[in-house]
Design an enzyme around this catalytic site. Structure first.
Site, PDB file in Angstrom:
ATOM      1  N   HIS A  29     -28.390  -0.297 -29.225  1.00  0.00           N
ATOM      2  CA  HIS A  29     -28.375   1.129 -28.833  1.00  0.00           C
ATOM      3  C   HIS A  29     -28.508   1.960 -30.104  1.00  0.00           C
ATOM      4  CE1 HIS A  29     -27.558   4.668 -26.587  1.00  0.00           C
ATOM      5  NE2 HIS A  29     -26.290   4.495 -26.257  1.00  0.00           N
ATOM      6  N   HIS A  42     -37.971  -0.152 -24.813  1.00  0.00           N
ATOM      7  CA  HIS A  42     -37.013   0.760 -24.178  1.00  0.00           C
ATOM      8  C   HIS A  42     -36.847   0.401 -22.720  1.00  0.00           C
ATOM      9  CE1 HIS A  42     -34.936   4.439 -23.092  1.00  0.00           C
ATOM     10  NE2 HIS A  42     -34.687   4.561 -24.378  1.00  0.00           N
ATOM     11  N   ASP A  90     -35.540   5.254 -32.478  1.00  0.00           N
ATOM     12  CA  ASP A  90     -34.914   4.720 -33.681  1.00  0.00           C
ATOM     13  C   ASP A  90     -35.899   4.250 -34.737  1.00  0.00           C
ATOM     14  OD1 ASP A  90     -32.149   5.020 -33.314  1.00  0.00           O
ATOM     15  OD2 ASP A  90     -32.149   3.453 -31.806  1.00  0.00           O
TER      16      ASP A  90
HETATM   17  N1  ACO Z   1     -38.670  -6.817 -30.232  1.00  0.00           N
HETATM   18  C1  ACO Z   1     -39.211  -7.953 -29.705  1.00  0.00           C
HETATM   19  N2  ACO Z   1     -39.278  -8.183 -28.391  1.00  0.00           N
HETATM   20  C2  ACO Z   1     -38.774  -7.240 -27.556  1.00  0.00           C
HETATM   21  C3  ACO Z   1     -38.207  -6.053 -28.038  1.00  0.00           C
HETATM   22  C4  ACO Z   1     -38.169  -5.854 -29.419  1.00  0.00           C
HETATM   23  N3  ACO Z   1     -37.658  -4.741 -29.940  1.00  0.00           N
HETATM   24  N4  ACO Z   1     -37.821  -5.303 -26.987  1.00  0.00           N
HETATM   25  C5  ACO Z   1     -38.120  -5.994 -25.888  1.00  0.00           C
HETATM   26  N5  ACO Z   1     -38.702  -7.173 -26.243  1.00  0.00           N
HETATM   27  C6  ACO Z   1     -39.189  -8.195 -25.354  1.00  0.00           C
HETATM   28  C7  ACO Z   1     -38.068  -9.107 -24.896  1.00  0.00           C
HETATM   29  O1  ACO Z   1     -37.887 -10.208 -25.748  1.00  0.00           O
HETATM   30  C8  ACO Z   1     -38.554  -9.504 -23.535  1.00  0.00           C
HETATM   31  O2  ACO Z   1     -39.561 -10.462 -23.704  1.00  0.00           O
HETATM   32  P1  ACO Z   1     -39.626 -11.733 -22.728  1.00  0.00           P
HETATM   33  O3  ACO Z   1     -39.820 -11.162 -21.356  1.00  0.00           O
HETATM   34  O4  ACO Z   1     -40.757 -12.514 -23.260  1.00  0.00           O
HETATM   35  O5  ACO Z   1     -38.282 -12.407 -22.880  1.00  0.00           O
HETATM   36  C9  ACO Z   1     -39.248  -8.252 -23.013  1.00  0.00           C
HETATM   37  O6  ACO Z   1     -39.675  -7.545 -24.180  1.00  0.00           O
HETATM   38  C10 ACO Z   1     -38.335  -7.368 -22.173  1.00  0.00           C
HETATM   39  O7  ACO Z   1     -37.162  -7.121 -22.930  1.00  0.00           O
HETATM   40  P2  ACO Z   1     -35.764  -6.769 -22.278  1.00  0.00           P
HETATM   41  O8  ACO Z   1     -34.684  -7.102 -23.251  1.00  0.00           O
HETATM   42  O9  ACO Z   1     -35.663  -7.349 -20.901  1.00  0.00           O
HETATM   43  O10 ACO Z   1     -35.883  -5.219 -22.093  1.00  0.00           O
HETATM   44  P3  ACO Z   1     -34.648  -4.255 -21.939  1.00  0.00           P
HETATM   45  O11 ACO Z   1     -35.068  -3.145 -21.091  1.00  0.00           O
HETATM   46  O12 ACO Z   1     -33.405  -4.954 -21.542  1.00  0.00           O
HETATM   47  O13 ACO Z   1     -34.437  -3.838 -23.465  1.00  0.00           O
HETATM   48  C11 ACO Z   1     -33.994  -2.750 -25.426  1.00  0.00           C
HETATM   49  C12 ACO Z   1     -34.450  -2.584 -23.990  1.00  0.00           C
HETATM   50  C13 ACO Z   1     -32.562  -3.322 -25.442  1.00  0.00           C
HETATM   51  C14 ACO Z   1     -33.982  -1.374 -26.087  1.00  0.00           C
HETATM   52  C15 ACO Z   1     -34.948  -3.699 -26.153  1.00  0.00           C
HETATM   53  O14 ACO Z   1     -36.258  -3.195 -26.117  1.00  0.00           O
HETATM   54  C16 ACO Z   1     -34.515  -3.966 -27.595  1.00  0.00           C
HETATM   55  O15 ACO Z   1     -33.703  -4.852 -27.834  1.00  0.00           O
HETATM   56  N6  ACO Z   1     -35.056  -3.184 -28.577  1.00  0.00           N
HETATM   57  C17 ACO Z   1     -34.649  -3.323 -29.951  1.00  0.00           C
HETATM   58  C18 ACO Z   1     -33.385  -2.523 -30.203  1.00  0.00           C
HETATM   59  C19 ACO Z   1     -33.643  -1.030 -30.241  1.00  0.00           C
HETATM   60  O16 ACO Z   1     -34.608  -0.558 -30.831  1.00  0.00           O
HETATM   61  N7  ACO Z   1     -32.739  -0.306 -29.607  1.00  0.00           N
HETATM   62  C20 ACO Z   1     -32.807   1.160 -29.568  1.00  0.00           C
HETATM   63  C21 ACO Z   1     -33.187   1.604 -28.189  1.00  0.00           C
HETATM   64  S1  ACO Z   1     -33.269   3.369 -28.101  1.00  0.00           S
HETATM   65  C22 ACO Z   1     -31.645   3.824 -28.138  1.00  0.00           C
HETATM   66  O17 ACO Z   1     -30.767   3.192 -27.636  1.00  0.00           O
HETATM   67  C23 ACO Z   1     -31.328   5.013 -28.850  1.00  0.00           C
END
Ligand code: ACO
Length: 377
Positions: A222, A261, A312
């Site tokens: 987050h 996201h 971010d």
């Molecule tokens: N890097 C690499 N792969 C990613 C990323 C990432 N940043 N984000 C999503 N993916 C991939 C996952 O591995 C998954 O792949 P798969 O289906 O092959 O396993 C797919 O994309 C879907 O990911 P989920 O985790 O199911 O998506 P979710 O909606 O739960 O995640 C999240 C959202 C937590 C923000 C995720 O994109 C992430 O971890 N991002 C990195 C952390 C980040 O930047 N957080 C800030 C968010 S904005 C905020 O809170 C202010």
């Protein structure tokens, strides 16, 4: 045991109605109280946006002046909270220090009320005014420096930059900070705002709700992501290494912070605005390294995973050039999001319904209880 569909992570579950914020995840739009974030980032100030989120409408000039004056008058920290911050080991993560200080506030002043309307908004203003002072006090103490008194003649963004850097910043730097604060002020039912609303839905007080939210924002999935983005940029070091470092991480199934996201399926509009500011501040300071690295990282991540930047990705590059240490990025996020948290808490108080979902039980059943002496293994 029932057999109902489990919505892991509450994904796509609509938990409540809110008038505060709308995210158009497919169109890449973010709306505060009916106003597009792009207009607000271009034309308004953080104080104006705070008024908008708390009162549900833009202020008139006298209303804005009054709000700004009240925020300026509420910046001094109670001595008791200052003493608690002094007791914390300097190695304490600043988000932990912030959470501790906010949870202690009510012991030294009257606890923020459990009330919507003007009384509740007063409590929201007090927290918004105090967060920069708390973080600055802790940051300076841990570095063996005396705390800086807040400057009542400065705007919220200018005072905050002064407190965090210890110097006067240029008008462009102050505007960059003001825009970053506007962009982070609210984001519908994100994890920390949901945590705040869950706490408030038990009729707990505003300080407790914001304490819950700070603990939730801290996590790297987050609010903690922008600090990790800067770690990544420092690890990459030069543009020619970006592709190899990123593809290596993706091959090891590591997440690249600042991408992806839950709601946006296209580029987060806040990332678009912050990209422009990252370039502008980089040009002003004659240092485009972070910006160039980020552009390269963006290209590789999009090519490899089809992921778009979130809020971010670029914010840390701006804060670093404004002279803010990496581990204050998430506290800085809290200094802005406190407006959204409190607006949501006040909305919850005005139409309260205890938030209490259910879990699907998947544990064992019908086990026979054996006395302690008869158990083995
Ligand atoms: N890097 C690499 N792969 C990613 C990323 C990432 N940043 N984000 C999503 N993916 C991939 C996952 O591995 C998954 O792949 P798969 O289906 O092959 O396993 C797919 O994309 C879907 O990911 P989920 O985790 O199911 O998506 P979710 O909606 O739960 O995640 C999240 C959202 C937590 C923000 C995720 O994109 C992430 O971890 N991002 C990195 C952390 C980040 O930047 N957080 C800030 C968010 S904005 C905020 O809170 C202010």
């Amino acid at each position: 045991m029932t057999d109902e569909a489990v919505q892991r992570g509450l994904e796509d579950v609509v938990a409540l109605e809110s008038k505060i914020c709308f995210i158009d995840g497919k169109g890449g739009r973010l709306i505060y109280e009916g106003y597009d974030i792009r207009d607000l980032a271009e034309r308004s100030s953080f104080e104006e946006v705070a008024y908008l989120l708390w009162y549900g409408r833009l202020p008139t000039a006298p209303q804005l002046e009054e709000l700004s004056g009240r925020l300026r008058s509420m910046r001094a920290l109670p001595d008791g909270v200052r003493r608690i911050l002094e007791e914390l080991p300097p190695t304490t993560p600043p988000m932990d220090a912030l959470r501790t200080a906010v949870s202690a506030l009510g012991s030294f002043e009257s606890t923020a009320p459990v009330a919507a309307g003007p009384t509740g908004i007063g409590g929201a203003m007090r927290l918004t005014a105090l967060l920069p002072t708390i973080v600055s006090e802790f940051h300076r103490r841990r570095n063996g420096r005396a705390p800086l008194p807040p400057r009542p003649e400065l705007s919220h963004a200018a005072n905050l930059l002064y407190l965090l850097t210890g110097t006067d910043s240029s008008p462009t730097d102050i505007r960059a900070m003001d825009v970053a604060l506007i962009l982070h002020a609210d984001h519908e039912l994100n994890a920390s705002t949901f945590a705040a609303r869950v706490t408030a839905s038990t009729l707990s007080d505003l300080d407790s709700a914001v304490t819950s939210a700070i603990g939730t924002l801290k996590g790297p999935l987050h609010g903690g992501a922008n600090e990790r983005v800067m770690e990544l940029l420092r690890e990459i070091g030069s543009v020619d290494r970006a592709a190899a470092v990123i593809t290596g991480k993706l091959a090891r199934h590591e997440r690249i912070m600042g991408f992806g996201h839950r709601v946006y399926k296209v580029e987060d509009p806040r990332a678009t605005i912050l990209r422009g500011w990252s370039r502008r501040i980089g040009e002003e300071k004659g240092n485009l390294l972070w910006f160039d690295l980020l552009r390269q990282v963006e290209q590789v991540v999009h090519q490899e995973k089809g992921l778009y930047p979130n809020v971010d990705l670029y914010s840390g590059s701006i804060y670093a050039l404004l002279g803010i240490p990496d581990d204050l990025f998430t506290p800085l996020f809290a200094m802005s999001r406190v407006v959204g948290w409190t607006a949501h808490v006040l909305e919850e108080y005005a139409d309260l319904r205890l938030i209490r979902p259910k879990a699907q039980y998947v544990g064992p059943e019908n086990l026979t209880y054996r006395p302690l002496g008869e158990r083995s293994g």
